[in-house]
Design a protein around this motif. Structure first.
Motif, PDB file in Angstrom:
ATOM      1  N   UNK A  81     -62.580  92.067  89.365  1.00  0.00           N
ATOM      2  CA  UNK A  81     -64.068  92.291  89.445  1.00  0.00           C
ATOM      3  C   UNK A  81     -64.408  91.661  91.015  1.00  0.00           C
ATOM      4  N   UNK A  82     -63.693  90.649  91.035  1.00  0.00           N
ATOM      5  CA  UNK A  82     -64.192  89.794  92.559  1.00  0.00           C
ATOM      6  C   UNK A  82     -63.605  90.581  93.550  1.00  0.00           C
ATOM      7  N   UNK A  83     -62.277  91.373  93.379  1.00  0.00           N
ATOM      8  CA  UNK A  83     -61.645  92.003  94.367  1.00  0.00           C
ATOM      9  C   UNK A  83     -62.544  93.341  94.577  1.00  0.00           C
ATOM     10  N   UNK A  91     -63.801  93.782 104.065  1.00  0.00           N
ATOM     11  CA  UNK A  91     -64.052  95.090 102.898  1.00  0.00           C
ATOM     12  C   UNK A  91     -63.261  94.645 101.801  1.00  0.00           C
ATOM     13  N   UNK A  92     -63.937  95.042 100.575  1.00  0.00           N
ATOM     14  CA  UNK A  92     -63.119  94.750  99.412  1.00  0.00           C
ATOM     15  C   UNK A  92     -61.824  95.027  99.310  1.00  0.00           C
ATOM     16  N   UNK A  93     -61.028  94.322  98.570  1.00  0.00           N
ATOM     17  CA  UNK A  93     -59.567  94.556  98.427  1.00  0.00           C
ATOM     18  C   UNK A  93     -59.208  95.782  97.374  1.00  0.00           C
ATOM     19  N   UNK A  94     -60.130  96.141  96.834  1.00  0.00           N
ATOM     20  CA  UNK A  94     -60.142  97.400  96.091  1.00  0.00           C
ATOM     21  C   UNK A  94     -61.436  98.113  96.240  1.00  0.00           C
ATOM     22  N   UNK A  99     -67.460 100.901  91.572  1.00  0.00           N
ATOM     23  CA  UNK A  99     -67.212  99.451  90.901  1.00  0.00           C
ATOM     24  C   UNK A  99     -67.788  98.233  91.907  1.00  0.00           C
ATOM     25  N   UNK A 100     -67.929  98.584  93.128  1.00  0.00           N
ATOM     26  CA  UNK A 100     -68.492  97.624  94.026  1.00  0.00           C
ATOM     27  C   UNK A 100     -69.882  97.479  93.951  1.00  0.00           C
ATOM     28  N   UNK A 101     -70.571  98.403  93.542  1.00  0.00           N
ATOM     29  CA  UNK A 101     -72.147  98.275  93.108  1.00  0.00           C
ATOM     30  C   UNK A 101     -72.260  97.612  91.739  1.00  0.00           C
ATOM     31  N   UNK A 102     -71.564  97.726  90.828  1.00  0.00           N
ATOM     32  CA  UNK A 102     -71.540  96.879  89.627  1.00  0.00           C
ATOM     33  C   UNK A 102     -71.122  95.639  89.757  1.00  0.00           C
ATOM     34  N   UNK A 103     -70.013  95.325  90.387  1.00  0.00           N
ATOM     35  CA  UNK A 103     -69.616  94.152  90.506  1.00  0.00           C
ATOM     36  C   UNK A 103     -70.448  93.094  91.444  1.00  0.00           C
ATOM     37  N   UNK A 104     -70.881  93.768  92.545  1.00  0.00           N
ATOM     38  CA  UNK A 104     -72.166  92.972  93.094  1.00  0.00           C
ATOM     39  C   UNK A 104     -73.226  92.354  92.739  1.00  0.00           C
ATOM     40  N   UNK A 187     -50.005 103.199  97.159  1.00  0.00           N
ATOM     41  CA  UNK A 187     -49.358 103.810  98.071  1.00  0.00           C
ATOM     42  C   UNK A 187     -50.431 104.230  99.526  1.00  0.00           C
ATOM     43  N   UNK A 188     -51.527 104.723  99.034  1.00  0.00           N
ATOM     44  CA  UNK A 188     -52.403 105.040 100.180  1.00  0.00           C
ATOM     45  C   UNK A 188     -53.197 103.876 100.807  1.00  0.00           C
ATOM     46  N   UNK A 189     -52.986 102.478 100.345  1.00  0.00           N
ATOM     47  CA  UNK A 189     -53.857 101.498 100.982  1.00  0.00           C
ATOM     48  C   UNK A 189     -55.089 101.406 100.633  1.00  0.00           C
ATOM     49  N   UNK A 190     -55.899 102.184  99.508  1.00  0.00           N
ATOM     50  CA  UNK A 190     -56.998 102.088  99.167  1.00  0.00           C
ATOM     51  C   UNK A 190     -57.200 100.742  98.161  1.00  0.00           C
ATOM     52  N   UNK A 191     -56.156 100.341  97.720  1.00  0.00           N
ATOM     53  CA  UNK A 191     -56.193  99.117  96.627  1.00  0.00           C
ATOM     54  C   UNK A 191     -55.158  98.256  97.403  1.00  0.00           C
ATOM     55  N   UNK A 192     -55.919  97.313  98.040  1.00  0.00           N
ATOM     56  CA  UNK A 192     -54.887  96.290  98.882  1.00  0.00           C
ATOM     57  C   UNK A 192     -54.831  94.678  98.027  1.00  0.00           C
ATOM     58  N   UNK A 193     -55.057  94.659  96.877  1.00  0.00           N
ATOM     59  CA  UNK A 193     -55.003  93.354  96.353  1.00  0.00           C
ATOM     60  C   UNK A 193     -53.765  92.647  95.642  1.00  0.00           C
TER      61      UNK A 193
END
Length: 220
Positions: A81-83, A91-94, A99-104, A187-193
């Motif tokens: 959630x923090x990521x 930019x967020x790691x994920x 989810x960015x809206x909900x987590x924020x 693979x695509x780098x949209x998830x970097x955590x």
């Protein structure tokens, strides 16, 4: 009382005062380091209002577009959630706008509460759908692919996919479509955590990703 006796008394008092101060400091530091206690009832309320539409009221989502959260490690859920949130202008790691809206909108305590609620729920079992790919998926899960430098999934996620709190999620029974989507994101780098998963995902073919994801879905 002679001077020596008085000196010893002063020394004893100083030592006692120092020990008391030291113990007080250690206790304060320990209390500060302890994670906040979860309020599961509050977590359930948040889940029903915010999360249920996608993840199910009890964390058992109805399709692979959204992950099952029931039985997932609470510490891992808090970390993820923090990521999703932007940190320090970075930019967020994920990368996920929804989810960015909900987590924020969640405080750190909200995250702890809702994570504890989902962790306390019973996950519904999944199953492998393609019998033809089970042998390949099983091999990757249990032994990896040595000539590609791919380690066994079980080394981190456990033989039955139970995972390890904080770092390695439970994958047992998870939707295969969701696992595929996350490996693609690595693979695509949209998830970097997770740098290790980024490297591993790059070494897997599409067929290997689908096979191991389907195998994980049937673990229990």
């Amino acid at each position: 009382m002679n001077r020596l006796g008085k000196s010893l008394k002063v020394l004893e008092f100083a030592i006692a005062a120092g020990l008391t101060a030291g113990l007080t400091m250690v206790a304060a530091q320990t209390a500060a380091a302890d994670p906040a206690k979860p309020d599961i009832a509050r977590g359930q309320a948040i889940a029903s209002q915010v999360c249920a539409a996608c993840h199910g009221a009890d964390g058992n989502s109805t399709g692979g577009a959204y992950p099952k959260l029931a039985g997932q490690h609470a510490e891992y859920l808090v970390k993820e959630l923090k990521d999703f949130k932007s940190q320090g202008g970075k930019p967020p790691a994920r990368n996920n706008a929804i989810m960015a809206g909900f987590a924020s909108a969640l405080s750190d305590q909200d995250m702890i509460n809702v994570a504890a609620w989902f962790a306390s729920q019973t996950p519904k079992p999944g199953y492998a759908r393609d019998a033809k790919t089970v042998p390949l998926g099983q091999t990757i899960w249990r032994a990896g692919i040595a000539d590609k430098g791919v380690p066994a999934c079980a080394a981190c996620h456990g033989p039955t996919g139970q995972g390890i709190p904080i770092q390695y999620p439970r994958l047992s029974g998870q939707w295969s479509e969701y696992i595929v989507a996350q490996l693609d994101a690595f693979q695509q780098g949209t998830r970097n955590n997770n740098e290790a998963m980024h490297t591993i995902a790059h070494r897997l073919s599409d067929d290997e990703i689908k096979a191991v994801a389907d195998y994980a879905a049937g673990l229990h």
